[in-house]
Design a protein around this motif. Structure first.
Motif, mmCIF file in Angstrom:
data_model
loop_
_atom_site.group_PDB
_atom_site.id
_atom_site.type_symbol
_atom_site.label_atom_id
_atom_site.label_comp_id
_atom_site.label_asym_id
_atom_site.label_seq_id
_atom_site.Cartn_x
_atom_site.Cartn_y
_atom_site.Cartn_z
ATOM 1 N N ARG A 5 -36.823 44.115 56.856
ATOM 2 C CA ARG A 5 -35.343 44.133 56.609
ATOM 3 C C ARG A 5 -35.045 43.910 55.063
ATOM 4 O O ARG A 5 -34.159 44.642 54.767
ATOM 5 N N GLU A 6 -35.767 43.258 54.358
ATOM 6 C CA GLU A 6 -35.623 43.413 52.925
ATOM 7 C C GLU A 6 -35.643 44.526 52.370
ATOM 8 O O GLU A 6 -34.982 44.930 51.321
ATOM 9 N N ALA A 7 -36.676 45.268 52.605
ATOM 10 C CA ALA A 7 -36.726 46.727 52.320
ATOM 11 C C ALA A 7 -35.574 47.517 52.574
ATOM 12 O O ALA A 7 -34.902 48.341 51.698
ATOM 13 N N GLN A 8 -34.820 47.573 53.714
ATOM 14 C CA GLN A 8 -33.682 48.016 53.950
ATOM 15 C C GLN A 8 -32.724 47.561 53.201
ATOM 16 O O GLN A 8 -31.754 48.417 52.644
ATOM 17 N N VAL A 9 -32.417 46.438 52.961
ATOM 18 C CA VAL A 9 -31.265 45.955 51.938
ATOM 19 C C VAL A 9 -31.534 46.231 50.482
ATOM 20 O O VAL A 9 -30.748 46.734 49.890
ATOM 21 N N PHE A 10 -32.756 46.401 50.339
ATOM 22 C CA PHE A 10 -33.138 47.021 48.713
ATOM 23 C C PHE A 10 -32.592 48.217 48.510
ATOM 24 O O PHE A 10 -32.089 48.536 47.490
ATOM 25 N N LEU A 11 -33.081 49.026 49.497
ATOM 26 C CA LEU A 11 -32.320 50.591 49.379
ATOM 27 C C LEU A 11 -30.999 50.735 49.420
ATOM 28 O O LEU A 11 -30.307 51.326 48.644
ATOM 29 N N ALA B 89 -24.215 44.244 54.408
ATOM 30 C CA ALA B 89 -24.304 43.484 55.847
ATOM 31 C C ALA B 89 -23.478 44.175 56.873
ATOM 32 O O ALA B 89 -24.243 44.151 57.940
ATOM 33 N N ALA B 90 -22.612 45.151 56.420
ATOM 34 C CA ALA B 90 -21.962 45.826 57.461
ATOM 35 C C ALA B 90 -22.826 47.089 58.229
ATOM 36 O O ALA B 90 -22.865 47.491 59.444
ATOM 37 N N THR B 91 -23.617 47.501 57.312
ATOM 38 C CA THR B 91 -24.495 48.652 57.552
ATOM 39 C C THR B 91 -25.675 48.264 58.337
ATOM 40 O O THR B 91 -26.027 48.656 59.284
ATOM 41 N N VAL B 92 -26.181 47.093 57.997
ATOM 42 C CA VAL B 92 -27.628 46.618 58.534
ATOM 43 C C VAL B 92 -27.266 46.082 59.916
ATOM 44 O O VAL B 92 -27.890 45.824 60.801
ATOM 45 N N GLY B 93 -25.651 45.356 59.953
ATOM 46 C CA GLY B 93 -25.523 44.593 61.260
ATOM 47 C C GLY B 93 -25.900 43.130 61.046
ATOM 48 O O GLY B 93 -26.363 42.414 61.933
ATOM 49 N N ILE B 94 -25.697 42.418 59.883
ATOM 50 C CA ILE B 94 -26.014 41.096 59.570
ATOM 51 C C ILE B 94 -24.742 40.579 59.109
ATOM 52 O O ILE B 94 -23.922 41.198 58.456
ATOM 53 N N ASN B 95 -24.519 39.283 58.858
ATOM 54 C CA ASN B 95 -23.360 38.787 58.196
ATOM 55 C C ASN B 95 -23.837 38.545 56.766
ATOM 56 O O ASN B 95 -25.123 38.778 56.166
ATOM 57 N N ALA B 96 -22.652 38.211 55.870
ATOM 58 C CA ALA B 96 -22.822 38.316 54.520
ATOM 59 C C ALA B 96 -23.558 37.430 53.882
ATOM 60 O O ALA B 96 -24.403 37.477 52.891
ATOM 61 N N LYS B 97 -23.648 36.195 54.429
ATOM 62 C CA LYS B 97 -24.635 35.085 54.110
ATOM 63 C C LYS B 97 -26.082 35.495 54.019
ATOM 64 O O LYS B 97 -26.849 35.271 53.476
ATOM 65 N N THR B 98 -26.391 36.122 55.326
ATOM 66 C CA THR B 98 -27.687 36.545 55.438
ATOM 67 C C THR B 98 -28.253 37.484 54.544
ATOM 68 O O THR B 98 -29.211 37.624 53.904
ATOM 69 N N ALA B 99 -27.299 38.436 54.188
ATOM 70 C CA ALA B 99 -27.343 39.580 53.140
ATOM 71 C C ALA B 99 -27.630 38.941 51.836
ATOM 72 O O ALA B 99 -28.502 39.511 51.257
ATOM 73 N N TYR B 100 -27.085 38.035 51.497
ATOM 74 C CA TYR B 100 -27.239 37.662 50.070
ATOM 75 C C TYR B 100 -28.424 36.821 49.950
ATOM 76 O O TYR B 100 -29.097 36.781 49.041
ATOM 77 N N ALA B 101 -28.957 36.079 51.331
ATOM 78 C CA ALA B 101 -30.218 35.609 51.221
ATOM 79 C C ALA B 101 -31.278 36.545 50.957
ATOM 80 O O ALA B 101 -32.259 36.236 50.460
ATOM 81 N N HIS B 102 -31.153 37.883 51.574
ATOM 82 C CA HIS B 102 -32.092 38.747 51.489
ATOM 83 C C HIS B 102 -32.171 39.171 49.963
ATOM 84 O O HIS B 102 -33.279 39.310 49.648
ATOM 85 N N ARG B 103 -30.981 39.452 49.428
ATOM 86 C CA ARG B 103 -31.130 39.815 48.050
ATOM 87 C C ARG B 103 -31.742 38.776 47.265
ATOM 88 O O ARG B 103 -32.369 39.122 46.242
ATOM 89 N N THR B 104 -31.637 37.782 47.616
ATOM 90 C CA THR B 104 -32.126 36.527 46.770
ATOM 91 C C THR B 104 -33.632 36.567 46.820
ATOM 92 O O THR B 104 -34.542 36.644 45.821
ATOM 93 N N ASN B 105 -34.109 36.899 47.990
ATOM 94 C CA ASN B 105 -35.603 36.894 48.354
ATOM 95 C C ASN B 105 -35.967 38.182 47.723
ATOM 96 O O ASN B 105 -37.191 38.319 46.936
ATOM 97 N N ILE B 106 -35.492 39.197 47.378
ATOM 98 C CA ILE B 106 -35.913 40.484 46.923
ATOM 99 C C ILE B 106 -35.925 40.102 45.368
ATOM 100 O O ILE B 106 -36.838 40.711 44.862
ATOM 101 N N TYR B 107 -34.927 39.502 44.729
ATOM 102 C CA TYR B 107 -34.867 39.212 43.367
ATOM 103 C C TYR B 107 -36.155 38.569 43.035
ATOM 104 O O TYR B 107 -36.959 38.794 42.250
ATOM 105 N N THR B 108 -36.616 37.548 43.744
ATOM 106 C CA THR B 108 -37.748 36.654 43.538
ATOM 107 C C THR B 108 -39.124 37.213 43.664
ATOM 108 O O THR B 108 -39.787 37.074 42.866
#
Length: 212
Positions: free
Chosen positions: A152-158, A170-189
């Motif tokens: 999932r993080e790889a999808q968000v990264f791309l 969030a709209a593209t992957v089918g998740i809410n914005a809060k989850t998308a922000y969490a994925h971005r934070t994990n990617i950055y880390t």
């Protein structure tokens, strides 16, 4: 024999014209419409239907993955074949996960699109020969381009690398914005990034997106 009704969606008229000539050589096939933008496609779909829709992911006014989800939410039985210049494993996975039944790159031999339409017309799934290795290598189990990240993080990264906002991700992957922000934070880390600009530079370095 019933006619197989096909719609071509690509913003380059010369590309549509070339494929139209190719496809209409097949007995019983008819290209009933050519569409050059997401807006035109949305308007056409309000009043018309087809058996197979050939969709370019890179339209100037809309993201192909978002369009895939919207189209299939309205018409779950629609057979969509992605025809794109992108051939990375992440693009293939995202398209199939969004509901595409076929994936063919523009660098493939023209007959590949014919094979793809024939397959999805029978209710099958088709991957072009230049992207089949991604499935054979376990595309769902990880990404060689981004081994540090989850699927999932790889999808968000791309999607971020392609310039999407977090809300659009969030709209593209089918998740809410809060989850998308969490994925971005994990990617950055995990990748030691501090901005989306650095993320795009890394994506270019790893060959996931083209250089501007």
């Amino acid at each position: 024999m019933s006619t197989l009704r096909i719609v071509l969606v690509d913003d380059h008229p010369i590309v549509r014209s070339g494929f139209r000539q190719l496809l209409e050589l097949e007995p019983g096939w008819e290209v009933i419409a050519e569409v050059g933008s997401a807006q035109e496609l949305a308007a056409w779909m309000l009043h018309s239907t087809c058996d197979v829709l050939v969709l370019d992911l890179s339209l100037p006014d809309g993201d192909g993955l978002v369009m895939l989800r919207h189209l299939l939410a309205q018409r779950p039985d629609l057979a969509i074949v992605v025809l794109t210049m992108h051939d990375g494993a992440l693009y293939v996975q995202d398209a199939i996960a969004a509901g595409a039944r076929g994936f063919v790159t523009k660098s493939s031999a023209p007959d590949e699109l014919v094979d793809a339409i024939r397959a999805v017309g029978r209710g099958e799934t088709y991957l072009g020969t230049d992207v089949r290795d991604f499935e054979a290598d376990g595309m769902q189990e990880g990404h060689s381009e981004l081994p540090e990240l989850t699927e999932r993080e790889a999808q968000v990264f791309l999607l971020l690398a392609r310039g999407h906002s977090v809300a659009r991700v969030a709209a593209t992957v089918g998740i809410n914005a809060k989850t998308a922000y969490a994925h971005r934070t994990n990617i950055y880390t995990k990748l030691r990034l501090t901005s989306d600009y650095e993320l795009r530079l890394l994506a270019m370095k790893r060959g996931l997106i083209g250089r501007a």
